[in-house]
Design a protein around this motif. Sequence first.
Motif, PDB file in Angstrom:
ATOM      1  N   LEU A   1     -23.525 -18.132  50.882  1.00  0.00           N
ATOM      2  CA  LEU A   1     -24.991 -18.164  50.983  1.00  0.00           C
ATOM      3  C   LEU A   1     -25.535 -16.817  51.460  1.00  0.00           C
ATOM      4  O   LEU A   1     -26.542 -16.330  50.943  1.00  0.00           O
ATOM      5  CB  LEU A   1     -25.440 -19.273  51.945  1.00  0.00           C
ATOM      6  CG  LEU A   1     -25.325 -20.700  51.426  1.00  0.00           C
ATOM      7  CD1 LEU A   1     -25.645 -21.689  52.531  1.00  0.00           C
ATOM      8  CD2 LEU A   1     -26.250 -20.917  50.230  1.00  0.00           C
TER       9      LEU A   1
ATOM     10  N   LEU B   1     -28.181 -14.760  49.326  1.00  0.00           N
ATOM     11  CA  LEU B   1     -29.542 -14.629  49.850  1.00  0.00           C
ATOM     12  C   LEU B   1     -29.913 -13.209  50.251  1.00  0.00           C
ATOM     13  O   LEU B   1     -31.079 -12.833  50.199  1.00  0.00           O
ATOM     14  CB  LEU B   1     -29.724 -15.555  51.068  1.00  0.00           C
ATOM     15  CG  LEU B   1     -29.742 -17.048  50.762  1.00  0.00           C
ATOM     16  CD1 LEU B   1     -29.687 -17.851  52.050  1.00  0.00           C
ATOM     17  CD2 LEU B   1     -31.003 -17.413  49.973  1.00  0.00           C
TER      18      LEU B   1
ATOM     19  N   LEU C   1     -29.455 -20.515  61.749  1.00  0.00           N
ATOM     20  CA  LEU C   1     -29.459 -21.780  61.012  1.00  0.00           C
ATOM     21  C   LEU C   1     -28.070 -22.391  61.069  1.00  0.00           C
ATOM     22  O   LEU C   1     -27.079 -21.713  60.792  1.00  0.00           O
ATOM     23  CB  LEU C   1     -29.825 -21.545  59.537  1.00  0.00           C
ATOM     24  CG  LEU C   1     -31.302 -21.345  59.197  1.00  0.00           C
ATOM     25  CD1 LEU C   1     -31.893 -20.136  59.904  1.00  0.00           C
ATOM     26  CD2 LEU C   1     -31.465 -21.176  57.691  1.00  0.00           C
TER      27      LEU C   1
ATOM     28  N   PHE D   1     -25.869 -25.891  59.825  1.00  0.00           N
ATOM     29  CA  PHE D   1     -26.039 -26.925  58.802  1.00  0.00           C
ATOM     30  C   PHE D   1     -25.440 -28.280  59.163  1.00  0.00           C
ATOM     31  O   PHE D   1     -25.738 -29.274  58.514  1.00  0.00           O
ATOM     32  CB  PHE D   1     -25.461 -26.434  57.469  1.00  0.00           C
ATOM     33  CG  PHE D   1     -26.082 -25.141  57.027  1.00  0.00           C
ATOM     34  CD1 PHE D   1     -27.321 -25.142  56.419  1.00  0.00           C
ATOM     35  CD2 PHE D   1     -25.458 -23.919  57.245  1.00  0.00           C
ATOM     36  CE1 PHE D   1     -27.926 -23.961  56.021  1.00  0.00           C
ATOM     37  CE2 PHE D   1     -26.057 -22.719  56.860  1.00  0.00           C
ATOM     38  CZ  PHE D   1     -27.290 -22.749  56.248  1.00  0.00           C
TER      39      PHE D   1
ATOM     40  N   ILE E   1     -29.754 -25.041  52.301  1.00  0.00           N
ATOM     41  CA  ILE E   1     -30.806 -24.044  52.186  1.00  0.00           C
ATOM     42  C   ILE E   1     -31.184 -23.894  50.717  1.00  0.00           C
ATOM     43  O   ILE E   1     -30.358 -24.131  49.834  1.00  0.00           O
ATOM     44  CB  ILE E   1     -30.317 -22.726  52.819  1.00  0.00           C
ATOM     45  CG1 ILE E   1     -31.504 -21.934  53.316  1.00  0.00           C
ATOM     46  CG2 ILE E   1     -29.466 -21.923  51.880  1.00  0.00           C
ATOM     47  CD1 ILE E   1     -31.187 -21.115  54.511  1.00  0.00           C
TER      48      ILE E   1
ATOM     49  N   TRP F   1     -33.743 -21.627  47.766  1.00  0.00           N
ATOM     50  CA  TRP F   1     -34.509 -20.425  47.492  1.00  0.00           C
ATOM     51  C   TRP F   1     -35.339 -20.665  46.232  1.00  0.00           C
ATOM     52  O   TRP F   1     -34.787 -20.883  45.148  1.00  0.00           O
ATOM     53  CB  TRP F   1     -33.594 -19.211  47.316  1.00  0.00           C
ATOM     54  CG  TRP F   1     -34.341 -18.028  46.802  1.00  0.00           C
ATOM     55  CD1 TRP F   1     -34.209 -17.452  45.570  1.00  0.00           C
ATOM     56  CD2 TRP F   1     -35.340 -17.271  47.493  1.00  0.00           C
ATOM     57  NE1 TRP F   1     -35.069 -16.387  45.448  1.00  0.00           N
ATOM     58  CE2 TRP F   1     -35.776 -16.257  46.618  1.00  0.00           C
ATOM     59  CE3 TRP F   1     -35.914 -17.368  48.769  1.00  0.00           C
ATOM     60  CZ2 TRP F   1     -36.768 -15.340  46.977  1.00  0.00           C
ATOM     61  CZ3 TRP F   1     -36.889 -16.447  49.120  1.00  0.00           C
ATOM     62  CH2 TRP F   1     -37.300 -15.454  48.236  1.00  0.00           C
TER      63      TRP F   1
ATOM     64  N   VAL G   1     -37.745 -31.108  52.381  1.00  0.00           N
ATOM     65  CA  VAL G   1     -37.759 -29.823  53.080  1.00  0.00           C
ATOM     66  C   VAL G   1     -38.184 -30.063  54.527  1.00  0.00           C
ATOM     67  O   VAL G   1     -39.108 -30.815  54.795  1.00  0.00           O
ATOM     68  CB  VAL G   1     -38.741 -28.839  52.396  1.00  0.00           C
ATOM     69  CG1 VAL G   1     -39.030 -27.640  53.291  1.00  0.00           C
ATOM     70  CG2 VAL G   1     -38.182 -28.365  51.059  1.00  0.00           C
TER      71      VAL G   1
ATOM     72  N   ALA H   1     -39.948 -24.326  55.889  1.00  0.00           N
ATOM     73  CA  ALA H   1     -39.970 -23.372  54.777  1.00  0.00           C
ATOM     74  C   ALA H   1     -40.652 -22.092  55.211  1.00  0.00           C
ATOM     75  O   ALA H   1     -41.607 -22.116  55.999  1.00  0.00           O
ATOM     76  CB  ALA H   1     -40.677 -23.987  53.575  1.00  0.00           C
TER      77      ALA H   1
ATOM     78  N   LEU I   1     -38.105 -19.502  51.101  1.00  0.00           N
ATOM     79  CA  LEU I   1     -36.817 -19.948  51.628  1.00  0.00           C
ATOM     80  C   LEU I   1     -37.069 -21.280  52.310  1.00  0.00           C
ATOM     81  O   LEU I   1     -38.060 -21.437  53.028  1.00  0.00           O
ATOM     82  CB  LEU I   1     -36.300 -18.923  52.632  1.00  0.00           C
ATOM     83  CG  LEU I   1     -34.971 -19.236  53.315  1.00  0.00           C
ATOM     84  CD1 LEU I   1     -33.822 -19.113  52.328  1.00  0.00           C
ATOM     85  CD2 LEU I   1     -34.750 -18.295  54.501  1.00  0.00           C
TER      86      LEU I   1
ATOM     87  N   TYR J   1     -35.252 -24.846  54.366  1.00  0.00           N
ATOM     88  CA  TYR J   1     -34.117 -25.484  55.020  1.00  0.00           C
ATOM     89  C   TYR J   1     -34.359 -26.984  55.049  1.00  0.00           C
ATOM     90  O   TYR J   1     -35.479 -27.424  55.353  1.00  0.00           O
ATOM     91  CB  TYR J   1     -33.973 -24.968  56.456  1.00  0.00           C
ATOM     92  CG  TYR J   1     -32.887 -25.660  57.252  1.00  0.00           C
ATOM     93  CD1 TYR J   1     -31.598 -25.136  57.294  1.00  0.00           C
ATOM     94  CD2 TYR J   1     -33.137 -26.845  57.939  1.00  0.00           C
ATOM     95  CE1 TYR J   1     -30.592 -25.783  58.005  1.00  0.00           C
ATOM     96  CE2 TYR J   1     -32.138 -27.489  58.647  1.00  0.00           C
ATOM     97  CZ  TYR J   1     -30.868 -26.946  58.676  1.00  0.00           C
ATOM     98  OH  TYR J   1     -29.872 -27.576  59.378  1.00  0.00           O
TER      99      TYR J   1
ATOM    100  N   ASP K   1     -32.344 -30.841  56.090  1.00  0.00           N
ATOM    101  CA  ASP K   1     -31.210 -31.669  56.469  1.00  0.00           C
ATOM    102  C   ASP K   1     -31.707 -33.107  56.522  1.00  0.00           C
ATOM    103  O   ASP K   1     -32.391 -33.497  57.468  1.00  0.00           O
ATOM    104  CB  ASP K   1     -30.650 -31.247  57.828  1.00  0.00           C
ATOM    105  CG  ASP K   1     -29.431 -32.082  58.208  1.00  0.00           C
ATOM    106  OD1 ASP K   1     -29.113 -33.040  57.457  1.00  0.00           O
ATOM    107  OD2 ASP K   1     -28.804 -31.802  59.236  1.00  0.00           O
TER     108      ASP K   1
ATOM    109  N   VAL L   1     -32.508 -25.185  63.272  1.00  0.00           N
ATOM    110  CA  VAL L   1     -33.061 -23.866  62.986  1.00  0.00           C
ATOM    111  C   VAL L   1     -33.690 -23.377  64.280  1.00  0.00           C
ATOM    112  O   VAL L   1     -34.574 -24.047  64.818  1.00  0.00           O
ATOM    113  CB  VAL L   1     -34.146 -23.950  61.886  1.00  0.00           C
ATOM    114  CG1 VAL L   1     -34.802 -22.597  61.679  1.00  0.00           C
ATOM    115  CG2 VAL L   1     -33.562 -24.478  60.583  1.00  0.00           C
TER     116      VAL L   1
END
Length: 272
Positions: free
Chosen positions: A10, A14, A75, A77, A83, A85, A95, A98, A106, A108, A110, A117
């Motif tokens: 990643l 990224l 971040l 996970f 994540i 993009w 989401v 963001a 971008l 994130y 979960d 985060v």
Amino acid sequence: MPELPEVEALVRLLRPQLCGQQIRAVHVRHAIVLRPQTARQFRTRVLGRRIAAVTRRGKYLLLRLAPQDAGWMALHFRLSGAIFWFADHRLRGHVDVAWELERGTLAYADPRHLGRVHWLEHPEQSAGIRTLGVEPLTRAFTVARLQALLRRSRRPLKPFLMEQTQIAGLGNIYAAEALWHAGLHPKRRASSLKGVQVRRLHKAIVEVLRRGIECCLKPEPDLSNPEWTMPGIEAMLAVYQRQGRDCPRCGRRIRRIRQGHRSTFYCPGCQH
Ligand SMILES: [Zn+2]
């Protein structure tokens, strides 16, 4: 669950997209992933900053902010964090947070809200990062270093390898695979390894992680797809989730056992 190779992949995907871009807006849909920070605290720290660097420590993805002293975002996970993009400013799928950048967004997410985060003054401010052990793909990870860690441990090899304070970044997949490559039984005591076995394990850890990164990037995941995966890893697995199948080395049946609340996969024929 992203381990070192997934997070490193990643970072590489990224980095060219994010570096130098300014954070124009921060959308917090589920503030739980920011805990113990609040959405307001988090937004104040990152809004208007630029992303200066994309790096990794263990299984943490780190974004360094500019100007200097603007801090970092870390971040993590956990089991199901991911994540995304997007090349535009339209969010898709679930989401949690963001970041709207100049040329894309971008995000994130979960679904289980276990991942985190955080904004940090410095990565070491986080206890989880501060206590991380040696990075296995750096020069600091030598055979002698591994030997010293093994000697001090009272645990069996599999949980030893997954302990982030010893070696950073290995999880269930790559710990099982490294032990298979080294021909070592997951229940074997870490402190019982002889010199030649330590060397074999060292080589196996490094090779499995390197190969893992390659496999995560081939085929390259499409990070704009909310369902993206890294299917390339399948190609390198010898034992992980292969219970009941034949060992590619000796032909015996791969076994699955429980070890410390986790599944462990190994071959009873060639791992001792
Ligand atoms: Zn075998």
